[in-house]
Design an enzyme around this catalytic site. Sequence first.
Site, PDB file in Angstrom:
ATOM      1  N   CYS A 283      71.376  12.056  27.076  1.00 17.08           N
ATOM      2  CA  CYS A 283      71.617  13.407  26.546  1.00 17.08           C
ATOM      3  C   CYS A 283      72.958  13.561  25.853  1.00 17.08           C
ATOM      4  CB  CYS A 283      71.446  14.446  27.656  1.00 17.08           C
ATOM      5  SG  CYS A 283      72.656  14.329  29.001  1.00 17.08           S
ATOM      6  N   HIS A 342      73.493  18.056  32.093  1.00 15.97           N
ATOM      7  CA  HIS A 342      72.736  17.883  30.859  1.00 15.97           C
ATOM      8  C   HIS A 342      73.592  18.400  29.717  1.00 15.97           C
ATOM      9  CE1 HIS A 342      69.541  17.338  28.082  1.00 15.97           C
ATOM     10  NE2 HIS A 342      69.325  18.622  27.879  1.00 15.97           N
ATOM     11  N   ASP A 365      68.982  21.293  21.329  1.00 12.15           N
ATOM     12  CA  ASP A 365      68.957  20.187  22.277  1.00 12.15           C
ATOM     13  C   ASP A 365      68.129  19.056  21.686  1.00 12.15           C
ATOM     14  OD1 ASP A 365      68.909  18.472  24.405  1.00 12.15           O
ATOM     15  OD2 ASP A 365      68.165  19.922  25.862  1.00 12.15           O
ATOM     16  N   GLU A 458      71.851  39.786  37.149  1.00 11.56           N
ATOM     17  CA  GLU A 458      71.267  38.441  37.010  1.00 11.56           C
ATOM     18  C   GLU A 458      69.828  38.434  37.486  1.00 11.56           C
ATOM     19  OE1 GLU A 458      69.843  34.624  38.217  1.00 11.56           O
ATOM     20  OE2 GLU A 458      70.528  36.124  39.664  1.00 11.56           O
TER      21      GLU A 458
END
Length: 724
Positions: A283, A342, A365, A458
Amino acid sequence: MAQGCPIPGLEVAFTDLQSYRNNVRHRTEEISVDRLIVRRGQAFSITLYFKNRGFQPGMDSIIFVTETGPLPDLAKGTRAVFSLTGSGGPSPWIASLEANGATSLEVSLCAPPMAAVGRYLLKIRIDSYQGSVTAYQLGEFILLFNPWCPGDAVYLESEPQRQEYVMNDYGFIYQGSKSWIRPCPWNYGQFEENIIDICLELLEKSLNFQVDPSTDCALRGSPVYTSRVVCAMINSNDDNGVLNGNWSENYVDGVNPAEWTGSVAILKQWHATGCQPVRYGQCWVFAAVMCTVMRCLGIPTRVITNFDSGHDTDGNLIIDEYYDNTGRILENMKKDTVWNFHVWNECWMARRDLPPGHGGWQVLDATPQETSNGLYCCGPASVKAIKEGEVDLNYDTRFAFSMVNADCMSWLVYGGKEQKIHQDTASVGNFISTKSIQSDERDDVTESYKYEEGSLQERQVFQKALQKLKAGRSQGSHQGDSNPFSSVPPRQDGSRSLDTPSLRPSDVIQVSLKFELLDPPNMGQDINFVLLAVNMSPQFKDLKLNLSAQSLLHDGSPLAPFWQDVAYITLFPEEEKSYPCKILYSQYSKYLSTDKLIRISALGEEKSSPEKILVNKIITLTFPGIVINVLGAAFVNQPLTVQVVFSNPLSEPVEDCVLTVEGGGLFRKQQRVLIGVLKPHHKASITLKTVPFKSGQRQIQANLRSNKFKDIKGYRNVYVDVGV
């Protein structure tokens, strides 16, 4: 009045594209001063020199033509025709007179801020008074995105941010774990020799270009479109992209991803081998190479690391993890994982395809995890949309949301059954990190992605995201998932709920478990730690604890366990006890992955209760870094001596040692030094000589690999003066 001689037609002798002057003004001189490389929405000057006379405005008409791509088309915007006097037809390109000399003409040209980026051909047609028409090809130029232009979709107002996210050619990529964040130095090298050509070649090798080159070139004015094309081309899952991904720990036919220290060597190898994918990347390598390409093209880009990053494969925002009765994590049957870290990119752009307020930083990504519209790419997903749970917005926002804010469910697997141990709403998405602006410090951007864990906001956003997924599923708009909520655990009555409350069996058992390290976890040394058990109840507790340790890959994949233990602990009411543990170097050395991650787990049960309690901790083993000393001041075009000091941290010899050193503007190519064998705890140094060829702030990156370790790294910042 005597009739004069007929005025000859205007003929061009040669053209000066003023590459040096223009490139300095357009901030592309580090790419080249010999080729014209300009940014859209900003004027550049050229000078036409004529053979026989000067330009006469009332008698001569000059028409400019710009073309890009194999099939230039006026309607698609890949061909433009525009007049010096403004009468050449409606065109967003502009030509204006700057200076008219006796036999020369200086002209200012300006591409519109939405023009397609790429390689252009510049032509001219001259119509003279007496009917003569001549046409010339003046030369080529490259057009890039322009974050300095307010009309450009990639406009970034802050000059320090533009310097960091477009102009800086080195940086740090954060690795390790949330408890030990390690900066990995990286040479982006977006202005190095031939990199601009390789970036344009990458666009032309894309599937989009191969299928429909005319439309592909026309769409290159959009940073949203261009970023998706680049994202798909960085990996090679669909095409001859730049990098092959490999998470197998077997890299004998390529380079271990941990050994790379820069993008330049990767991109040049891809080009030199006829665009064959380079082996191998993971990654952070995908993200670093994409950062190089995007900055080179002019799109502000930064590299982001997310610790404890969710990979939700079934689209229900739940990461399922499975354990056996020894506390050992099992290969996930549904392939959901929590990556220890990641890495992806953020690119800055307007999002006119989305509702207002969703421009700015966008997640892209390039790591091939899931497909997006049939290709392995992800994004651009608005960071603002991720934070607000707008998972129905383009592109791949649902997947990006799950990486930073999915819930994690732990299951005990025994006797063919699954028992839920724990649901954690706060473990995914921690210490989201990037390099600070014009500083070597780490910048935490977690609050850009989500509200504070445990807050009402959240949880409200999480529920909003779930409801949007449910609505999308009921309308049949969810791509490729047979049932995105299939792994949500059933209630006792057999039904499933998206609102399953957090279950903490420790609240039932009323025992707290926690691992604590007694010493720094240095590679080559034994690991000493304790398991702390606290009885929070007024009752006596009799516990059995199964302990285990296993190596992890950074993507969360477990390797074989190499250590197990069983502990029996009795606790009086409100008593605290510690159970000492030791894992010998000889026990873990043969099982350690390149990532140097060890997961220790304990699964506890009380004799009088069927409930289980699980605790785990990820340990990242550390190495001493490489020390780089610059001997003397650094000046452009003056010899510079660099000393690199390194050592073997292990109590055993290591073989096949190779040191690599590179640095943008300092070394023309990566330096590779064969060291051979290093004795136990042996310290060594080598001296390299180089001649810096670019001024300003620079960075040297170094990596030492051997048969026992692959990524002992170091860096040194160097300021290179112009000199006399």
